[in-house]
Design an enzyme around this catalytic site. Sequence first.
Site, PDB file in Angstrom:
ATOM      1  CE  LYS A  43      -0.161  -0.413   5.020  1.00 48.95           C
ATOM      2  NZ  LYS A  43      -0.947  -0.871   6.172  1.00 48.95           N
ATOM      3  NE  ARG A 141      -6.546   0.142  11.111  1.00 48.99           N
ATOM      4  CZ  ARG A 141      -5.325  -0.050  10.599  1.00 48.99           C
ATOM      5  NH1 ARG A 141      -4.452   0.933  10.578  1.00 48.99           N
ATOM      6  NH2 ARG A 141      -4.982  -1.220  10.096  1.00 48.99           N
ATOM      7  CG  HIS A 170      -3.714  -4.537  11.684  1.00 55.35           C
ATOM      8  ND1 HIS A 170      -2.660  -5.157  11.040  1.00 55.35           N
ATOM      9  CD2 HIS A 170      -3.329  -3.249  11.853  1.00 55.35           C
ATOM     10  CE1 HIS A 170      -1.684  -4.269  10.835  1.00 55.35           C
ATOM     11  NE2 HIS A 170      -2.068  -3.103  11.325  1.00 55.35           N
ATOM     12  NE  ARG A 226      -2.735  -8.282   7.319  1.00 60.70           N
ATOM     13  CZ  ARG A 226      -3.357  -8.632   8.447  1.00 60.70           C
ATOM     14  NH1 ARG A 226      -4.033  -9.761   8.533  1.00 60.70           N
ATOM     15  NH2 ARG A 226      -3.331  -7.828   9.491  1.00 60.70           N
ATOM     16  CE1 TYR A 270      11.622  32.438   1.225  1.00 59.61           C
ATOM     17  CE2 TYR A 270      11.663  30.039   1.380  1.00 59.61           C
ATOM     18  CZ  TYR A 270      11.469  31.194   0.635  1.00 59.61           C
ATOM     19  OH  TYR A 270      11.133  31.109  -0.680  1.00 59.61           O
ATOM     20  CB  CYS A 315      13.210  26.405   0.709  1.00 57.26           C
ATOM     21  SG  CYS A 315      14.419  27.544   1.397  1.00 57.26           S
ATOM     22  CG  ASP A 317      10.936  23.756  -4.784  1.00 56.93           C
ATOM     23  OD1 ASP A 317      10.105  22.833  -4.819  1.00 56.93           O
ATOM     24  OD2 ASP A 317      10.639  24.963  -4.921  1.00 56.93           O
TER      25      ASP A 317
HETATM   26  C1  LIG Z   1      -0.147  -1.832   6.816  1.00 54.33           C
HETATM   27  C2  LIG Z   1      -0.735  -3.125   7.219  1.00 54.33           C
HETATM   28  C3  LIG Z   1       0.072  -4.269   7.350  1.00 54.33           C
HETATM   29  C4  LIG Z   1       1.579  -4.221   7.278  1.00 54.33           C
HETATM   30  O1  LIG Z   1       2.091  -3.650   8.466  1.00 54.33           O
HETATM   31  P1  LIG Z   1       3.672  -3.524   8.733  1.00 54.33           P
HETATM   32  O2  LIG Z   1       3.763  -3.042  10.127  1.00 54.33           O
HETATM   33  O3  LIG Z   1       4.197  -2.535   7.751  1.00 54.33           O
HETATM   34  O4  LIG Z   1       4.248  -4.875   8.523  1.00 54.33           O
HETATM   35  C5  LIG Z   1      -0.560  -5.485   7.583  1.00 54.33           C
HETATM   36  N1  LIG Z   1      -1.904  -5.550   7.714  1.00 54.33           N
HETATM   37  C6  LIG Z   1      -2.714  -4.471   7.624  1.00 54.33           C
HETATM   38  C7  LIG Z   1      -4.181  -4.616   7.777  1.00 54.33           C
HETATM   39  C8  LIG Z   1      -2.146  -3.228   7.389  1.00 54.33           C
HETATM   40  O5  LIG Z   1      -2.946  -2.141   7.323  1.00 54.33           O
END
Ligand SMILES: *Cc1c(COP(=O)(O)O)cnc(C)c1O
Length: 375
Positions: A43, A141, A170, A226, A270, A315, A317
Amino acid sequence: MGYTRKMLSGASSTWLEIDLSAIQGNLRQIQTITRRPVMAVIKANAYGHGLVEVGRAVAGAGAAWCGVARFEEALALRTAGIELPILVMGFSDPQHVPAAIAHHICLTVFRPDAAWAYAEQARAVGGRLVVHVKLDTGMGRLGVNAEEGPHFLQSLVNYPELHIEGLFTHLALADEPGLPVTAQQLARFGRAVAAVTAAGLRPALVHAANSAASLVQPEAWFDLVRPGIALYGLHPSSQTPLPAGFQAALAWKARLVSLKVLPPGHGVSYGFRYVTQGHERIGTLPVGYADGLRRQGGNLALVGGQVVPVVGTVCMDQCMLQLDHAPLAQPGDEVVLIGRQGQAALTAEMLAEAWGTINYDVVCGLAARLPRFYC
Ligand SMILES: *Cc1c(COP(=O)(O)O)cnc(C)c1O
């Protein structure tokens, strides 16, 4: 390879170098540790490393799945010809269902009304949508409350247009081992999985482990892991560092575009937040907050193998370097913001520390306008 990179980046004033073989090596390390199929979490433009390039690399290294946050990310992977199974782990509007079916993209379900709307959309196109059900085991969440999970799965039996392929959760504190929270989350998840299994409704893929849990929490491995951050060779946290063998994939470089000696008492950038004390060698780097450098102080760079400070306000850039410790520096020299130069190294973790944030935020903040070169 160095020559090729130089050729590629030759005309760029600031750029990222991304070592896809490092990502592939990190993926294999996770496969070796967990002995589970890996859903590579790519992602947010693969944590700044480039969605499609990283997608191809993980597919080539034997990832079983890709995980993304948004439907648009999944579609971009399909448009690029990547054929791995893809799970959209965040919310998807029901309007995406026909395209999800057409492109074999799996969606996450965690709301009864969305399940109903997905089924309606699938029925309208005469298709079947593959979904993973998300349970909330304590993160607060997304997800159906874990205790209601079995009943929710039972209710989905009424929707033949949905194929329930996965069940997942998660973890909120997997990167802080030793706290009871992760064990409590896994216990809640385990009870839900057991109840669903007893009801004959266990989906094929049960999953829970992010990077930290993939490294240190075998009870979280289930059918699939994951990992995100670890794939990029970045530490999940200071308490859950990567084991030896993982390799950071990304370097951020730039070229010095100006160098002058300013007299004592001269303001720099700046707001004149920096004023020279003596005659000082001040270099200009074409990197600013629009590239992902933060405006706050404490930024460092490597020039000629030496650590030098960024001085004055960053800045949009550009930013300025104080080069007294790099007496040989000249315009055109390569400067490193993340990566190695000689014996010295600056890491995403060091930038995160200076900015009061985490390495995830540092790499996700690397702007789209930075050219990315792959090796
Ligand atoms: C982002 C995410 C992960 C990966 O998490 P890391 O800490 O980067 O390994 C796994 N599962 C879900 C649902 C996530 O949102």
